[in-house]
Enzyme design. Structure first.
Site, PDB file in Angstrom:
ATOM      1  CB  CYS A  39       5.730   4.694   0.100  1.00 15.89           C
ATOM      2  SG  CYS A  39       4.779   4.410   1.572  1.00 15.89           S
ATOM      3  CD  GLU A  55       3.978  -1.149   1.586  1.00 13.09           C
ATOM      4  OE1 GLU A  55       4.405  -0.420   2.188  1.00 13.09           O
ATOM      5  OE2 GLU A  55       3.038  -0.963   0.946  1.00 13.09           O
TER       6      GLU A  55
END
Length: 451
Positions: free
Chosen positions: A263, A265
């Site tokens: 969310c 990386e």
């Protein structure tokens, strides 16, 4: 998964119990991996039996044939390597269920570059005349529905409070480049775009990775979907992602295979273990900076005594105090991370995830114990956009333009920053960041017009 079992057996046979003091631990880990493979195979066998049972009872001839084909697929996967496009999708979904059921409550497991994984099966099936684009898209849409079911456990406690309506993090990357550097866009890439456009689901979290080699047609199609305003696809720069991964020590090929997950990386999925050890709420650190390290919420002195906000004579003094507070809490977080990572390694093995992560089998070590090809330790700092907006607003209003003053405003500051901090973990998109700054500006103007 039978291929995995064979690889596990070879690693077992090669263990050196005479000279390797860790050989026993490695054997136990490999046994756990082997059992995990058996579990996935058994799951497939149960669905195979169910499909045959349903086909026997089905009166609709079309559905009956479909169930027979499902049963035929399950004679192949997940025990064996897939032979068709449909079987490849089915194999992935069994793997997704297994990993998520084992340990991953956030449902952040991702197929990565799904288009590149599926293309060889798509080309073979279309050439053989057993697949057309309409059917290929329908199978993708069925997968999208399964993603949207979100098989992860429900959110509870603080996670429920922070993110009850937030999508989980199965992130599908489309486009980019191949491991040898060629353009990665293919026929399945366009089918995925059509799928996300037609389904309009928030899960899976779909994105496109745009490189210098990306065809204009693909970029235009992605923009057509994005302009509809429902939030997908996200757009990422392939070259930037690749360089970030290379700088982090990945090989060029693994960097090209990698991309965005979670969310969000950047990682070399399938080859990298990056373990979440909790968040560092940076706006909270800024709030503590304004109150001399004292936490108004708990009534405790949590941070360093670096001075009250009203005592800062310049922005540089405020910034220096913030940096000291941030280092103080980062040091605490790193000490905590070291404990958490040790607990993961010793008490939270993930043998199924280890099976499908490169080098865990050959190293005979668990995903959570350093078995992967790349093992990343990091702090997940959140609220970076929020704290940037807050500090910028303070700098502009209090120090640069002197529109505002610190004195007599403590209660309004508490209210303002409490609102900002509560939303900071998830306030990461550009439009939210702009809203945050506007709210901050409005509240600053309001508080100083009434003080």
């Amino acid at each position: 998964y039978l291929d995995y079992k064979e690889k596990i057996k070879k690693t077992m046979d090669a263990l050196d119990f005479m000279n390797d003091p860790d050989a026993l631990d490695k054997m136990e880990e490999l046994k756990a991996m082997d059992i995990s493979c058996d579990a996935v195979i058994i799951l497939g066998e149960r669905y195979h039996e169910l499909a045959l049972e349903l086909a026997e009872k089905e009166a609709d001839p079309v559905r009956k044939e479909e169930l027979k084909q499902i049963a035929a697929n399950l004679e192949v996967v997940p025990a064996h390597a897939p032979q068709t496009y449909w079987q490849a999708i089915q194999l992935y979904w069994f793997t997704h269920l297994a990993v998520t059921t084992e340990l991953n409550p956030w449902d952040a497991f991702s197929p990565g570059r799904l288009d590149q994984h599926l293309i060889k099966y798509y080309e073979a099936d279309t050439e053989a005349g057993i697949l057309d684009d309409e059917r290929a898209k329908e199978l993708l849409e069925c997968l999208w529905v399964k993603f949207y079911n979100q098989p992860a456990p429900v959110k509870v406690g603080i996670t429920l409070k922070e993110s009850a309506t937030y999508t989980d993090f199965a992130n599908i990357n489309t486009g980019g480049v191949t491991p040898d550097g060629r353009d990665g866009v293919n026929a399945v890439s366009y089918l995925i775009l059509d799928c996300m456009d037609e389904m309009k689901l928030v899960q899976p979290n779909s994105n496109v990775t745009i490189s210098k080699k990306t065809p204009a047609r693909f970029l235009k199609r992605a923009c057509e979907i994005s302009r509809k305003g429902w939030g997908q696809p996200a757009f990422y720069n392939t070259e930037a992602q690749t360089m970030e991964l290379i700088n982090a020590g990945k090989s060029l090929e693994d960097a090209r295979r990698g991309g965005s997950s979670g969310c969000v990386e950047t990682g070399a999925w399938g080859s990298e273990a990056y373990i979440l050890t909790g968040y560092l709420n940076i706006p909270k650190v800024f709030q503590l900076t304004l109150y001399n390290g004292f936490d108004k919420e708990s009534g405790k002195q949590l941070g360093l005594k670096t001075g009250e906000a009203k005592d800062f004579k310049s922005y540089d003094e405020l910034w220096d105090a913030f940096r000291k507070q941030l280092k103080h809490f980062i040091d605490i977080k790193i000490r905590g991370n070291n404990v958490i990572e040790k607990l993961y390694a010793e008490n939270m093995p993930a043998p199924c995830l280890s099976v499908v992560t490169n080098d865990c089998i050959s190293n005979a070590k668990d995903y959570n114990a350093g078995g992967a090809r790349y093992n990343t330790n990091y702090i997940q700092g959140v609220g970076i956009g929020t704290v940037t907006d807050c500090i910028t607003s303070v700098k502009y209003n209090v120090f640069d333009k002197k529109i505002s003053q610190w004195k007599n405003c403590s209660k309004l500051w508490i209210i303002t920053l409490k609102v900002m901090i509560q939303s900071s973990v998830w306030c990461m998109t550009r439009h939210r960041s702009m809203v945050t700054m506007m709210i901050m500006q409005i509240l600053l103007c309001r508080m100083y017009s009434t003080c």
